[in-house]
Design a protein around this motif. Structure first.
Motif, mmCIF file in Angstrom:
data_model
loop_
_atom_site.group_PDB
_atom_site.id
_atom_site.type_symbol
_atom_site.label_atom_id
_atom_site.label_comp_id
_atom_site.label_asym_id
_atom_site.label_seq_id
_atom_site.Cartn_x
_atom_site.Cartn_y
_atom_site.Cartn_z
ATOM 1 N N GLU A 1 0.844 -1.184 0.000
ATOM 2 C CA GLU A 1 0.000 0.000 0.000
ATOM 3 C C GLU A 1 0.884 1.240 0.000
ATOM 4 N N VAL A 2 0.680 2.129 -0.976
ATOM 5 C CA VAL A 2 1.438 3.376 -1.076
ATOM 6 C C VAL A 2 0.470 4.536 -0.852
ATOM 7 N N SER A 3 0.823 5.422 0.058
ATOM 8 C CA SER A 3 -0.061 6.533 0.413
ATOM 9 C C SER A 3 0.020 7.650 -0.625
ATOM 10 N N ASP A 4 -0.878 8.623 -0.500
ATOM 11 C CA ASP A 4 -0.793 9.849 -1.283
ATOM 12 C C ASP A 4 0.355 10.701 -0.747
ATOM 13 N N TRP A 5 0.760 11.689 -1.528
ATOM 14 C CA TRP A 5 1.824 12.587 -1.096
ATOM 15 C C TRP A 5 1.322 13.490 0.030
ATOM 16 N N PHE A 6 2.191 13.703 1.020
ATOM 17 C CA PHE A 6 1.896 14.573 2.148
ATOM 18 C C PHE A 6 2.843 15.776 2.078
ATOM 19 N N ASP A 7 2.295 16.986 2.054
ATOM 20 C CA ASP A 7 3.073 18.207 1.845
ATOM 21 C C ASP A 7 3.746 18.639 3.153
ATOM 22 N N LEU A 8 5.014 18.296 3.316
ATOM 23 C CA LEU A 8 5.748 18.668 4.518
ATOM 24 C C LEU A 8 6.003 20.179 4.568
ATOM 25 N N THR A 9 6.344 20.771 3.430
ATOM 26 C CA THR A 9 6.601 22.203 3.370
ATOM 27 C C THR A 9 5.343 22.998 3.695
ATOM 28 N N GLY A 10 4.205 22.521 3.223
ATOM 29 C CA GLY A 10 2.949 23.206 3.505
ATOM 30 C C GLY A 10 2.648 23.268 4.996
ATOM 31 N N VAL A 11 2.989 22.220 5.717
ATOM 32 C CA VAL A 11 2.786 22.213 7.170
ATOM 33 C C VAL A 11 3.640 23.294 7.820
ATOM 34 N N ASP A 12 4.899 23.398 7.379
ATOM 35 C CA ASP A 12 5.783 24.433 7.929
ATOM 36 C C ASP A 12 5.271 25.832 7.587
ATOM 37 N N ASN A 13 4.863 26.022 6.330
ATOM 38 C CA ASN A 13 4.379 27.345 5.910
ATOM 39 C C ASN A 13 3.162 27.783 6.718
ATOM 40 N N SER A 14 2.253 26.858 6.971
ATOM 41 C CA SER A 14 1.049 27.209 7.735
ATOM 42 C C SER A 14 1.391 27.521 9.188
ATOM 43 N N ALA A 15 2.473 26.887 9.702
ATOM 44 C CA ALA A 15 2.885 27.150 11.084
ATOM 45 C C ALA A 15 3.586 28.500 11.217
ATOM 46 N N VAL A 16 4.156 28.997 10.112
ATOM 47 C CA VAL A 16 4.886 30.268 10.138
ATOM 48 C C VAL A 16 3.975 31.444 9.798
ATOM 49 N N ARG A 17 3.046 31.221 8.876
ATOM 50 C CA ARG A 17 2.203 32.316 8.375
ATOM 51 C C ARG A 17 1.384 32.938 9.507
ATOM 52 N N HIS A 18 1.398 34.248 9.587
ATOM 53 C CA HIS A 18 0.641 35.034 10.564
ATOM 54 C C HIS A 18 1.120 34.823 12.005
ATOM 55 N N GLN A 19 2.300 34.229 12.172
ATOM 56 C CA GLN A 19 2.863 34.058 13.506
ATOM 57 C C GLN A 19 3.889 35.158 13.769
ATOM 58 N N VAL A 20 3.721 35.862 14.870
ATOM 59 C CA VAL A 20 4.662 36.935 15.207
ATOM 60 C C VAL A 20 6.021 36.348 15.569
ATOM 61 N N PHE A 21 6.017 35.245 16.291
ATOM 62 C CA PHE A 21 7.257 34.586 16.696
ATOM 63 C C PHE A 21 7.215 33.111 16.267
ATOM 64 N N PRO A 22 7.378 32.849 14.967
ATOM 65 C CA PRO A 22 7.331 31.451 14.496
ATOM 66 C C PRO A 22 8.498 30.652 15.050
ATOM 67 N N SER A 23 8.280 29.372 15.225
ATOM 68 C CA SER A 23 9.311 28.526 15.822
ATOM 69 C C SER A 23 10.468 28.310 14.853
ATOM 70 N N HIS A 24 11.645 28.096 15.418
ATOM 71 C CA HIS A 24 12.834 27.792 14.621
ATOM 72 C C HIS A 24 12.640 26.479 13.869
ATOM 73 N N THR A 25 11.941 25.527 14.491
ATOM 74 C CA THR A 25 11.708 24.227 13.856
ATOM 75 C C THR A 25 10.912 24.385 12.566
ATOM 76 N N ALA A 26 9.830 25.158 12.634
ATOM 77 C CA ALA A 26 8.984 25.336 11.452
ATOM 78 C C ALA A 26 9.718 26.083 10.351
#
Length: 204
Positions: free
Chosen positions: A81-106
């Motif tokens: 079984e092969v899954s669909d693609w999961f957007d890792l960059t999109g997760v980081d972008n959503s964690a940074v967008r509109h954040q005054v102090f985004p995390s270093h990890t994201a």
């Protein structure tokens, strides 16, 4: 009780001093001491404590990268079984967008892991050093942990896909419409598929 507390304090101070010394040797100009103990210094500093001077001499990105991952699971009956693609960059972008102090990890973990992978593997995905193997495992673990945390499921292998899109240079009004004015914008995106990598079994 006091003896245990004192021992813990001494241990923490010793660890902090060793850490500062090893990081100093990593960022200092080459010298006999850093060259003699380069293997030990790199083993401690890389990749989690890597230091560079980009804060003072920034190197702006010339491309946008979208890093995605998919997983593979072999069922008890032997089917794959092969899954669909999961957007890792999109997760980081959503964690940074509109954040005054985004995390270093994201902001940096995935991006720096990929940059280190390019430096150690080149274009053929073949690790040729212990550091290359370590960076490959580091990148694999990031992908596996994020998929497991956001999507769940059971899988034993991970594959990454990296889509690189050049960033067009700012338009020059004087040259607008002139020959070559849209050269950068017309460069095609590059899609790179990495090999399937085994990971520790995730899921139930």
């Amino acid at each position: 009780m006091k003896a245990g507390t004192g021992a813990a304090v001494v241990l923490c101070l010793a660890t902090a001093l060793v850490h500062v010394l090893l990081v100093f040797l990593h960022v200092a100009p080459p010298n006999p001491l850093s060259q003699q103990y380069s293997r030990q210094v790199n083993a401690w500093v890389l990749p989690l404590f890597e230091q560079n001077w980009r804060l003072f001499a920034p190197d702006p990105e010339s491309v946008n990268r979208q890093i995605s991952a998919r997983t593979m699971h072999t069922a008890p009956d032997g089917s794959v079984e092969v899954s669909d693609w999961f957007d890792l960059t999109g997760v980081d972008n959503s964690a940074v967008r509109h954040q005054v102090f985004p995390s270093h990890t994201a902001q940096n973990m995935l991006r720096r892991a990929w940059s280190s992978y390019l430096e150690t593997h080149g274009g053929d995905d073949q690790p040729r050093s212990q550091r290359a193997l370590m960076i490959q495992q580091y990148l694999t673990n990031i992908a596996a942990d994020r998929i497991s945390g956001h999507r769940g499921g059971t899988f034993e292998s991970v594959q990454l896909r990296v889509i690189t899109v050049p960033i067009a240079a700012p338009a020059d009004p004087a040259a607008a419409g002139g020959p070559g004015s849209d050269t950068a914008a017309s460069k095609p995106a590059d899609t790179r598929y990495l090999p399937w990598w085994k990971v520790d079994s995730h899921g139930n």
